[in-house]
Design an enzyme around this catalytic site. Structure first.
Site, PDB file in Angstrom:
ATOM      1  CE1 TYR A 324       6.576 -41.242  59.888  1.00 14.04           C
ATOM      2  CE2 TYR A 324       6.149 -40.928  62.237  1.00 14.04           C
ATOM      3  CZ  TYR A 324       6.980 -41.336  61.211  1.00 14.04           C
ATOM      4  OH  TYR A 324       8.214 -41.845  61.509  1.00 14.04           O
ATOM      5  CG  ASP A 329       7.635 -50.478  52.612  1.00 15.88           C
ATOM      6  OD1 ASP A 329       7.695 -51.715  52.671  1.00 15.88           O
ATOM      7  OD2 ASP A 329       8.577 -49.760  52.224  1.00 15.88           O
ATOM      8  CG  ASP A 384       0.611 -52.223  42.670  1.00 19.90           C
ATOM      9  OD1 ASP A 384       1.131 -53.355  42.803  1.00 19.90           O
ATOM     10  OD2 ASP A 384       1.270 -51.180  42.537  1.00 19.90           O
ATOM     11  NE  ARG A 388       4.985 -53.213  44.882  1.00 13.47           N
ATOM     12  CZ  ARG A 388       4.657 -54.449  44.567  1.00 13.47           C
ATOM     13  NH1 ARG A 388       5.247 -55.458  45.166  1.00 13.47           N
ATOM     14  NH2 ARG A 388       3.742 -54.707  43.646  1.00 13.47           N
ATOM     15  CG  ASN A 389       1.766 -50.662  46.945  1.00 14.38           C
ATOM     16  OD1 ASN A 389       2.692 -49.852  47.002  1.00 14.38           O
ATOM     17  ND2 ASN A 389       1.413 -51.258  45.825  1.00 14.38           N
ATOM     18  CG  ASP A 402       1.416 -46.402  47.084  1.00 14.58           C
ATOM     19  OD1 ASP A 402       0.738 -45.645  46.380  1.00 14.58           O
ATOM     20  OD2 ASP A 402       2.649 -46.501  46.976  1.00 14.58           O
TER      21      ASP A 402
HETATM   22  P1  ADP Z   1       5.439 -43.080  46.039  1.00 18.12           P
HETATM   23  O1  ADP Z   1       4.150 -43.814  46.127  1.00 18.12           O
HETATM   24  O2  ADP Z   1       5.334 -41.672  45.596  1.00 18.12           O
HETATM   25  O3  ADP Z   1       6.436 -43.870  45.254  1.00 18.12           O
HETATM   26  P2  ADP Z   1       5.892 -44.150  48.508  1.00 18.12           P
HETATM   27  O4  ADP Z   1       4.491 -44.304  48.967  1.00 18.12           O
HETATM   28  O5  ADP Z   1       6.561 -45.331  47.943  1.00 18.12           O
HETATM   29  O6  ADP Z   1       5.971 -42.992  47.501  1.00 18.12           O
HETATM   30  O7  ADP Z   1       6.770 -43.639  49.695  1.00 18.12           O
HETATM   31  C1  ADP Z   1       8.181 -43.790  49.764  1.00 18.12           C
HETATM   32  C2  ADP Z   1       8.548 -44.228  51.151  1.00 18.12           C
HETATM   33  O8  ADP Z   1       8.048 -43.295  52.102  1.00 18.12           O
HETATM   34  C3  ADP Z   1       7.923 -45.586  51.506  1.00 18.12           C
HETATM   35  O9  ADP Z   1       8.841 -46.612  51.299  1.00 18.12           O
HETATM   36  C4  ADP Z   1       7.541 -45.466  52.961  1.00 18.12           C
HETATM   37  O10 ADP Z   1       8.508 -46.079  53.768  1.00 18.12           O
HETATM   38  C5  ADP Z   1       7.519 -43.964  53.231  1.00 18.12           C
HETATM   39  N1  ADP Z   1       6.121 -43.549  53.434  1.00 18.12           N
HETATM   40  C6  ADP Z   1       5.179 -43.322  52.510  1.00 18.12           C
HETATM   41  N2  ADP Z   1       4.014 -42.958  53.073  1.00 18.12           N
HETATM   42  C7  ADP Z   1       4.222 -42.974  54.385  1.00 18.12           C
HETATM   43  C8  ADP Z   1       3.403 -42.688  55.536  1.00 18.12           C
HETATM   44  N3  ADP Z   1       2.117 -42.332  55.407  1.00 18.12           N
HETATM   45  N4  ADP Z   1       3.952 -42.797  56.755  1.00 18.12           N
HETATM   46  C9  ADP Z   1       5.245 -43.161  56.888  1.00 18.12           C
HETATM   47  N5  ADP Z   1       6.063 -43.434  55.872  1.00 18.12           N
HETATM   48  C10 ADP Z   1       5.573 -43.338  54.640  1.00 18.12           C
END
Ligand code: ADP
Length: 530
Positions: A324, A329, A384, A388-389, A402
């Site tokens: 977590y 992001d 990518d 945002r990632n 990501d």
């Molecule tokens: P997906 O890749 O399935 O589209 P995301 O990675 O974009 O999902 O996650 C959506 C949201 O969840 C992100 O904008 C981010 O803020 C939150 N999030 C994702 N992974 C984590 C993490 N490991 N810890 C905290 N927040 C996260």
């Protein structure tokens, strides 16, 4: 004192009324110049108006900058990132009580790229742009028609003879440095909604749902190469009953992302906070590919890569368990710590306090570079990379976070090609845009854009341009401007990432070293204004 006074009186008495004359109006030098220089004489100082195609120019991206002298004006009609839409005749009209004169000059900024006929999801931009002439439009429509027929024939042939998967991806897709991938669907979109494509794909389909770049048949990770000397990768399995959901963190493209408590994950802690990503209603193929992506994630371990703990595949939904990262992001984080950010206190907007400083920005960039040094040591091409990632944890800890899950909320950052594939063109170098070539060097280009994002507090690169215009600018050699707060040393790094030839780009190890050294140096030594 007295001599000063006499001088001023004499000076004043020399002023005479002069009708306006346009002494200079210069064509901008193609590609490099973003300004039409002018000199206008006249007293009283003439007022200036600029016309384009008979209409007065009213655009926030085109403005007059000038200096006033005794009886003349000198300056520039300045364009912010002009494109071929701005090519055309520009007329300067100078007027004072003694008369009015005008002069026209042709402004030629960029060539129209031959392949721009894709739909463009960015709203608002094209509205500001002059319309294409109808002859050009007819040709474009004709070519598009021909292209459609050609594509239909190709589609039928591929389906009949060469089908590897539903979206026409080649077999093992290269993600190894320097190898070409002519497929590279980063995101697949169905009627504007990003969907896990494997859910309706055939058994050979690559799961784009959980894997934005095709990791499934990546020989790097699954047949040979550094991490694959091990015959199999042991993906940790987590019991569903050990996961207790606490709240939603965000909506991923393929399901929700939750904050959860996870029991029995660490030998030292009874329970710990984790982020879980869910994939609902998977097909058999999706399950298989989900497992393979989990193997990839298990193999990528570094302090600046988000930690992957394991999967939960017993039942539905499928779950991936990640560490977590408290602040979410990096793009959101940058925007929340910029000069324009506001926070809601008791429902009222308030200026947010913690604006990121220079050394913090350098610290963020250095950490992402460190993660990338690791990825390139694994010959892993991300494709990518963008803020945002990346994810932000406690103490400004930043990790690349990501590896294949696309997002609805950032869909504006992607460019849809052919109805299915979404490409993050604003982060892509010319060779990726034109030939879909991805490599460690194309990741370096994206890192340059990440630095730009950091120093603009999360602005969208080329925000003032439509996607088509961005393609045009990048393929014709234009690069992003230096952000206002960016030291020259850092902008030089960005320029080193944006060399047109991939081999000429800086290498990520060197970039990381320079960023680290700059971060250590006292900010005083950094040339913020120079
Ligand atoms: P997906 O890749 O399935 O589209 P995301 O990675 O974009 O999902 O996650 C959506 C949201 O969840 C992100 O904008 C981010 O803020 C939150 N999030 C994702 N992974 C984590 C993490 N490991 N810890 C905290 N927040 C996260």
């Amino acid at each position: 004192m007295l001599s000063n006074y006499i001088y001023i009186v004499n000076f004043k008495s020399n002023w005479q009324l002069i009708p306006p004359v346009i002494l200079k109006l210069e064509e901008p030098e193609r590609r490099h110049h973003t300004c039409i220089e002018f000199t206008v004489r006249g007293f009283p100082h003439p007022t200036l108006r600029w016309l384009y195609k008979g209409q007065e120019i009213q655009s926030p991206y085109i403005r007059t900058e000038m200096d006033n002298y005794q009886d003349y004006l000198e300056g520039c009609l300045t364009f912010e990132n002009p494109t071929h839409y701005d090519n055309g005749n520009y007329t300067l009209v100078a007027t004072n009580p003694l008369g009015s004169v005008s002069k026209t000059v042709f402004g030629h900024f960029l060539e129209a790229p031959p392949f721009l006929d894709e739909e463009d999801p960015t709203p608002g931009n094209d509205a500001n742009r002059p319309e294409e002439d109808s002859f050009g439009m007819s040709i474009a429509v004709g070519l598009a028609g021909f292209g459609c027929v050609f594509l239909i024939v190709m589609f039928v042939l591929i389906n009949k003879y060469g089908r590897r998967n539903k979206f026409g991806m080649k077999g093992p897709v290269a993600v190894i440095s320097g190898e070409e991938d002519s497929a590279s669907p980063l995101h697949h979109v169905n009627h504007g909604i990003v969907t896990p494509c494997a859910l309706d794909a055939g058994p050979d389909a690559v799961v784009i749902g959980m894997s934005r770049f095709p990791v499934l048949e990546n020989p790097q990770y699954f047949r040979h190469g550094h991490t694959c000397n091990k015959p199999t990768t042991h993906v940790q399995h987590v019991n569903r009953r050990d996961i207790v959901l606490k709240r939603e963190l965000g909506e991923g493209a393929f399901g929700k992302v939750f904050l959860a408590e996870c029991y029995n994950l660490s030998p030292t802690k009874d329970k710990m906070l984790v982020a879980v990503k869910t994939l609902k209603d998977p097909t058999m193929a999706a399950r298989k590919d989900f497992q393979r992506e989990a193997e990839l994630l298990t193999n990528l371990q570094h302090e600046h890569i988000v930690k992957f703990y394991g999967v939960c595949v017993d039942g539905d939904p499928l779950i991936m368990v990640f560490e977590y990262m408290k602040h979410g992001d990096l793009n959101k984080f940058l925007r929340a710590h910029g000069p324009d950010s506001t926070i809601l206190v008791d429902g009222h907007p308030m200026q947010s306090s913690g604006e990121l400083g220079l050394s913090q920005m350098l610290h963020v960039a250095t950490q992402i570079a460190a993660g990338m040094v690791y990825l390139s040591s694994q010959h892993f091409v991300h494709r990518d990379l963008a803020t945002r990632n990346c994810l932000v944890g406690n103490g400004l800890l930043v990790k690349i976070g990501d590896f294949g899950m696309s997002r609805d909320i950032y869909s504006m950052d992607y460019y849809r090609v052919g109805g299915h594939t979404m490409l993050p063109i604003r982060w892509m170098p010319p060779e990726s845009i034109m030939y879909r070539k991805f490599s460690t060097e194309s990741d370096v280009w994206s890192f340059g854009v990440i630095m730009w994002e950091i120093f603009t507090y999360g602005k969208q690169p080329w925000f003032q341009l439509s996607n088509n215009e961005v393609i045009e600018c990048i393929t014709q050699g234009r690069v992003l401007d230096r952000p206002r707060l960016c030291p020259k040393e850092v902008y030089d790094l960005m320029l080193g990432c944006w060399q047109r030839e991939p081999q000429q780009r800086l290498n990520i190890k060197d970039i990381q070293k320079v960023l680290y050294a700059l971060g250590k140096a006292t900010p005083v030594y950094l040339d913020i204004l120079g």
